[in-house]
Design a protein around this motif. Structure first.
Motif, PDB file in Angstrom:
ATOM      1  N   THR A  72      -0.068  17.716  -6.886  1.00 10.96           N
ATOM      2  CA  THR A  72      -0.563  17.030  -8.076  1.00 10.96           C
ATOM      3  C   THR A  72      -1.243  15.711  -7.735  1.00 10.96           C
ATOM      4  O   THR A  72      -1.714  15.008  -8.624  1.00 10.96           O
ATOM      5  N   ILE A  73      -1.305  15.383  -6.452  1.00  7.65           N
ATOM      6  CA  ILE A  73      -2.005  14.172  -6.014  1.00  7.65           C
ATOM      7  C   ILE A  73      -3.411  14.552  -5.572  1.00  7.65           C
ATOM      8  O   ILE A  73      -3.671  15.710  -5.212  1.00  7.65           O
ATOM      9  N   PRO A  74      -4.371  13.624  -5.607  1.00  7.71           N
ATOM     10  CA  PRO A  74      -5.757  13.973  -5.307  1.00  7.71           C
ATOM     11  C   PRO A  74      -6.008  14.253  -3.823  1.00  7.71           C
ATOM     12  O   PRO A  74      -5.327  13.708  -2.948  1.00  7.71           O
ATOM     13  N   LEU A  75      -6.990  15.096  -3.576  1.00  9.50           N
ATOM     14  CA  LEU A  75      -7.512  15.330  -2.233  1.00  9.50           C
ATOM     15  C   LEU A  75      -8.832  14.590  -2.116  1.00  9.50           C
ATOM     16  O   LEU A  75      -9.756  14.815  -2.930  1.00  9.50           O
TER      17      LEU A  75
ATOM     18  N   ARG B  37       0.846  -1.189   0.000  1.00 10.29           N
ATOM     19  CA  ARG B  37       0.000   0.000   0.000  1.00 10.29           C
ATOM     20  C   ARG B  37       0.885   1.243   0.000  1.00 10.29           C
ATOM     21  O   ARG B  37       1.834   1.328   0.776  1.00 10.29           O
ATOM     22  N   ALA B  38       0.538   2.210  -0.833  1.00  6.74           N
ATOM     23  CA  ALA B  38       1.242   3.492  -0.820  1.00  6.74           C
ATOM     24  C   ALA B  38       0.648   4.365   0.278  1.00  6.74           C
ATOM     25  O   ALA B  38      -0.527   4.231   0.640  1.00  6.74           O
ATOM     26  N   PRO B  39       1.431   5.285   0.838  1.00  5.11           N
ATOM     27  CA  PRO B  39       0.944   6.092   1.976  1.00  5.11           C
ATOM     28  C   PRO B  39      -0.040   7.181   1.569  1.00  5.11           C
ATOM     29  O   PRO B  39       0.060   7.769   0.488  1.00  5.11           O
ATOM     30  N   ILE B  40      -0.974   7.423   2.471  1.00 10.15           N
ATOM     31  CA  ILE B  40      -1.920   8.538   2.350  1.00 10.15           C
ATOM     32  C   ILE B  40      -1.430   9.671   3.249  1.00 10.15           C
ATOM     33  O   ILE B  40      -1.048   9.438   4.402  1.00 10.15           O
ATOM     34  N   GLY B  41      -1.420  10.878   2.731  1.00 13.29           N
ATOM     35  CA  GLY B  41      -0.994  12.038   3.510  1.00 13.29           C
ATOM     36  C   GLY B  41      -2.163  12.683   4.229  1.00 13.29           C
ATOM     37  O   GLY B  41      -3.192  12.969   3.614  1.00 13.29           O
ATOM     38  N   ILE B  42      -2.027  12.899   5.522  1.00 18.78           N
ATOM     39  CA  ILE B  42      -3.092  13.475   6.340  1.00 18.78           C
ATOM     40  C   ILE B  42      -2.708  14.896   6.757  1.00 18.78           C
ATOM     41  O   ILE B  42      -1.688  15.098   7.424  1.00 18.78           O
ATOM     42  N   LEU B  43      -3.511  15.863   6.352  1.00 21.03           N
ATOM     43  CA  LEU B  43      -3.351  17.237   6.829  1.00 21.03           C
ATOM     44  C   LEU B  43      -4.084  17.318   8.162  1.00 21.03           C
ATOM     45  O   LEU B  43      -5.316  17.430   8.207  1.00 21.03           O
ATOM     46  N   GLY B  44      -3.336  17.218   9.256  1.00 20.75           N
ATOM     47  CA  GLY B  44      -3.939  17.064  10.568  1.00 20.75           C
ATOM     48  C   GLY B  44      -3.682  18.228  11.503  1.00 20.75           C
ATOM     49  O   GLY B  44      -3.103  19.243  11.144  1.00 20.75           O
TER      50      GLY B  44
ATOM     51  N   PRO C 105      -0.537   2.691   5.290  1.00 22.81           N
ATOM     52  CA  PRO C 105       0.498   3.637   5.718  1.00 22.81           C
ATOM     53  C   PRO C 105      -0.032   5.067   5.676  1.00 22.81           C
ATOM     54  O   PRO C 105      -0.696   5.463   4.712  1.00 22.81           O
ATOM     55  N   LEU C 106       0.252   5.818   6.716  1.00 22.45           N
ATOM     56  CA  LEU C 106      -0.174   7.215   6.794  1.00 22.45           C
ATOM     57  C   LEU C 106       1.038   8.111   7.027  1.00 22.45           C
ATOM     58  O   LEU C 106       1.904   7.795   7.841  1.00 22.45           O
ATOM     59  N   LEU C 107       1.069   9.218   6.320  1.00 22.38           N
ATOM     60  CA  LEU C 107       2.022  10.289   6.605  1.00 22.38           C
ATOM     61  C   LEU C 107       1.196  11.419   7.194  1.00 22.38           C
ATOM     62  O   LEU C 107       0.394  12.042   6.485  1.00 22.38           O
TER      63      LEU C 107
ATOM     64  N   GLN D  15       3.277  15.405  -0.189  1.00 23.95           N
ATOM     65  CA  GLN D  15       3.550  14.817  -1.494  1.00 23.95           C
ATOM     66  C   GLN D  15       5.049  14.537  -1.653  1.00 23.95           C
ATOM     67  O   GLN D  15       5.433  13.467  -2.148  1.00 23.95           O
ATOM     68  N   ALA D  16       5.881  15.464  -1.232  1.00 23.55           N
ATOM     69  CA  ALA D  16       7.333  15.262  -1.331  1.00 23.55           C
ATOM     70  C   ALA D  16       7.786  14.073  -0.498  1.00 23.55           C
ATOM     71  O   ALA D  16       8.779  13.405  -0.833  1.00 23.55           O
ATOM     72  N   ALA D  17       7.057  13.786   0.585  1.00 27.05           N
ATOM     73  CA  ALA D  17       7.407  12.660   1.451  1.00 27.05           C
ATOM     74  C   ALA D  17       6.930  11.317   0.907  1.00 27.05           C
ATOM     75  O   ALA D  17       7.238  10.281   1.481  1.00 27.05           O
ATOM     76  N   GLY D  18       6.143  11.353  -0.173  1.00 25.77           N
ATOM     77  CA  GLY D  18       5.730  10.109  -0.802  1.00 25.77           C
ATOM     78  C   GLY D  18       4.253   9.797  -0.770  1.00 25.77           C
ATOM     79  O   GLY D  18       3.837   8.720  -1.223  1.00 25.77           O
TER      80      GLY D  18
END
Length: 235
Positions: free
Chosen positions: A100-103, A3-10, A38-40, A74-77
């Motif tokens: 450039t990745i979806p929200l 699984r690729a990581p999802i970025g969380i604006l928390g 995986p979560l960033l 995004q820069a973190a993956g």
């Protein structure tokens, strides 16, 4: 399969971000650590107040800070972004312009779910920050799909409950407020109600009896899981 990581604006607020993470852990069928998503997480409680900016008309614009968070994730993956704060979705354009990745947009998810459940002509009761009422974010989206929206009459009561939860006070008063307001919305014709404030998600079990309550945090959990499943890759 990985699984690729999802970025969380928390961090808006921190407890709501932890709630999202806990719900994700509970929702994913797992027999091992590797089965989880995986979560960033950018836990940033220093994002300028959305309430001050939208209701008081003062204070710093949160948009640039949210944009910077999106770029970092995004820069973190991260392969997609999610943000467990409904009011911050007013600044969604700043986020999507910066990355450039979806929200995975909670407003869009909520409108889609309501359209499935009650369809055109239906009425949705909003259990949310008065800031969202001021900017019309949900109203516009629901009206475009032929649905109407009803809000609590007492904005001050709602705002006070949100602030009490953010301050970590006893939730008893906030629970009573949510229950009372939810009952009022039933009287206004909103049997389906949207919990569209992540502070209220923390006390979501306090809505009035017999309400069909949909929590936007739950919708976001479902969307994260679906996106992660669809984007699994071979190692």
């Amino acid at each position: 399969m990985t699984r690729a990581p999802i970025g969380i604006l928390g961090g808006m607020g921190p407890e709501a971000t932890i709630l999202l993470q806990r719900k994700l852990v509970e929702a994913v069928p797992a027999s091992d650590d590797r089965d989880h998503i995986p979560l960033l997480i950018d836990m940033n409680p220093q994002v300028p107040s959305r309430i001050v900016h939208l209701i008081d008309g003062t204070g710093e614009d949160p948009g640039p800070v949210l944009a910077a968070m999106a770029r970092r994730l995004q820069a973190a993956g991260a392969v997609a972004l999610a943000m467990p704060c409904n009011t911050a979705h007013y600044y969604a354009a700043a986020i999507t312009d910066a990355a450039t990745i979806p929200l995975l947009n909670m407003v869009e998810l909520a409108v889609d779910r309501a359209a499935q459940m009650i369809g055109p002509g239906g009425c949705v009761g909003m259990l949310a920050s008065p800031a969202l009422r001021r900017v019309g974010l949900f109203d516009t989206a629901f009206q475009a799909r032929g649905m109407s929206v009803v809000w609590p009459a007492d904005e001050g009561k709602m705002l006070a409950a949100i602030r009490r939860i953010k301050a970590g006070d006893s939730y008893n008063e906030a629970r009573q407020t949510l229950n009372t307001v939810s009952a009022e919305l039933i009287g206004a014709g909103a049997v389906m109600q949207l919990i569209a404030c992540s502070e209220f998600s923390i006390i979501a079990d306090s809505v009035a009896a017999d309400v069909i309550a949909v929590d936007t945090i739950d919708l976001l959990v479902d969307a994260i899981i679906a996106f992660s499943q669809a984007n699994r890759t071979h190692p």
